[in-house]
Design an enzyme around this catalytic site. Sequence first.
Site, PDB file in Angstrom:
ATOM      1  N   ASN A 234      14.364  12.712  52.733  1.00 49.98           N
ATOM      2  CA  ASN A 234      15.483  12.223  53.529  1.00 49.98           C
ATOM      3  C   ASN A 234      16.798  12.205  52.758  1.00 49.98           C
ATOM      4  OD1 ASN A 234      14.415  11.831  56.115  1.00 49.98           O
ATOM      5  ND2 ASN A 234      13.407   9.947  55.469  1.00 49.98           N
TER       6      ASN A 234
ATOM      7  N   SER B 222      10.826   4.526  55.197  1.00 47.37           N
ATOM      8  CA  SER B 222      11.449   5.833  55.013  1.00 47.37           C
ATOM      9  C   SER B 222      12.887   5.715  54.547  1.00 47.37           C
ATOM     10  CB  SER B 222      11.426   6.624  56.329  1.00 47.37           C
ATOM     11  OG  SER B 222      12.144   5.930  57.342  1.00 47.37           O
TER      12      SER B 222
ATOM     13  N   HIS C 105       5.184   6.770  51.221  1.00 45.75           N
ATOM     14  CA  HIS C 105       5.862   7.246  52.430  1.00 45.75           C
ATOM     15  C   HIS C 105       5.108   8.422  53.024  1.00 45.75           C
ATOM     16  CE1 HIS C 105       9.498   9.313  54.467  1.00 45.75           C
ATOM     17  NE2 HIS C 105       8.867   8.515  55.308  1.00 45.75           N
TER      18      HIS C 105
ATOM     19  N   GLU D 287       5.154  10.742  49.735  1.00 48.24           N
ATOM     20  CA  GLU D 287       6.058  10.428  48.642  1.00 48.24           C
ATOM     21  C   GLU D 287       5.596   9.123  47.991  1.00 48.24           C
ATOM     22  OE1 GLU D 287      10.355  12.258  49.981  1.00 48.24           O
ATOM     23  OE2 GLU D 287       9.694  10.423  50.977  1.00 48.24           O
TER      24      GLU D 287
END
Length: 492
Positions: A177, A106, A127, A139
């Site tokens: 993120n 991540s 991800h 992702e």
Amino acid sequence: MGAGIAQVALVAGHPVRLYDAVPGRAAEAAEGIAARLGRLVEKGRMTPAGRDAARARLTPAAGIAELADAALVVEAVAEDAEVKRGLFTALEEVVADDCLLATNTSSLSVTAVAGALRRPGRFLGLHFFNPAPLLPLVEVVSGFATDAPAADRAYATAAAWGKTPVRCTDTPGFIVNRVARPFYAEAFRVYEERAADPATIDAVLRESGGFRMGPFELTDLIGQDVNEAVTHSVWESFFRDPKFTPSLAQRRLVQSGLHGRKSGRGWYAYDEGAERPAPPTAPPCEAPAGVTVHGDLGPAAPLPGLIEEAGIGITRGEAARPGAGAGFIALPNGTRLALADGSPATTDEAGMYIKFDLALDYRTAARIALAPSERADPEAVAAAIGLFQALGKQVSVVGDVPGLIVARTVALLVDFAADAVGRGVASAEDTDTALRLGVNYPRGPLEWGDALGAGWVRDVLLNLHRVYPTGRYAPSPYLLRRAAAGQNLLES
């Protein structure tokens, strides 16, 4: 996470081998997966025959050599680049040359992990979000050396597993993120400036901004140590860019061992019998008999209609005209109620401003935050409170912090998303999809930006930049270009 990804593949019909470096751990994980499949049968979400077939496709592997015929290997080991590189280097000696190798990291660089491999072109990031069987987003991250056909195969595989894949390049934090950082960071900054307490900030972002959870309760759920580590990793990866600066208040929380729910205390207490503090809410106040609306209220344009519906008289003042500035609602004593624009209410020398916060939907919002000038007349503040209470809102009076809570958070989320698109991290559509599905935002940031107007977002950030001239709030070049051209952010 590894067991969750294995479950996703199993349910989609793939044979799965589960490997763990700790002896016996893979067999334990397989038993756990079988138990979860059983619970799906109990809930009517899976047939007994489907469960049995999935369990038959799952094989614990005693050694890495048993993965030799795999077409795809996904790792979910410790977030340590050296550990991951060592694992994939060993896998290259075992699997076929056309086997896809994927990391579920991540926060680490996919490119850096791939750098030690003989065939980095077949390496990429997949991800998943936790819990993997429930959350739809994946992702698909292409490193610098990832071959396009490898990314296409991985994307197609995730889609075949029933997931919603989005493509992105290998940037710190990927899409979610990276873009989501302001949701936490701005809340912590408002708290650090003592403008509001965690319960108030959480309530305003939920009840006015439409977010499912506030940032303080969400980071308690994630784990303060986990969230702070990701924030710090992204900040370091961007060479300590001030836009990603971590929170000192959160660092102190982590240093104190207050990691959230899992430790029994974070921003809130989770001991047995502990009660969540209620946000301070203004007591009932009398609404004014009438107000005057001047100019264009921008994103707050629905308010006059709501005020009229509440039986409060509306007088139309000066109409909007080019260069006249933002509109406002004048209270009977002349005090101006204006939408948060990134500048403090107190900068008006006459002390005649009270700023109110942005709402996702002013009709359905249950709470509104007000920030009066420090020189504001207390009777005017009471009238402003009464006005919004007459519209059915609870009112939180906060310190005169520029941009209040929702407006500054949303403006930065829009800009971070726009910057990601402008830098080719992901398409506009994939960026919005990632934020809606990955962190359950009520709108994709770019869709939200289009509803507000790119020019409004730009102006809020420019005003914040004047107050905090560190670069943290400077609008991205992509947002500036789109606003200047009058273009939507979701346009290609």
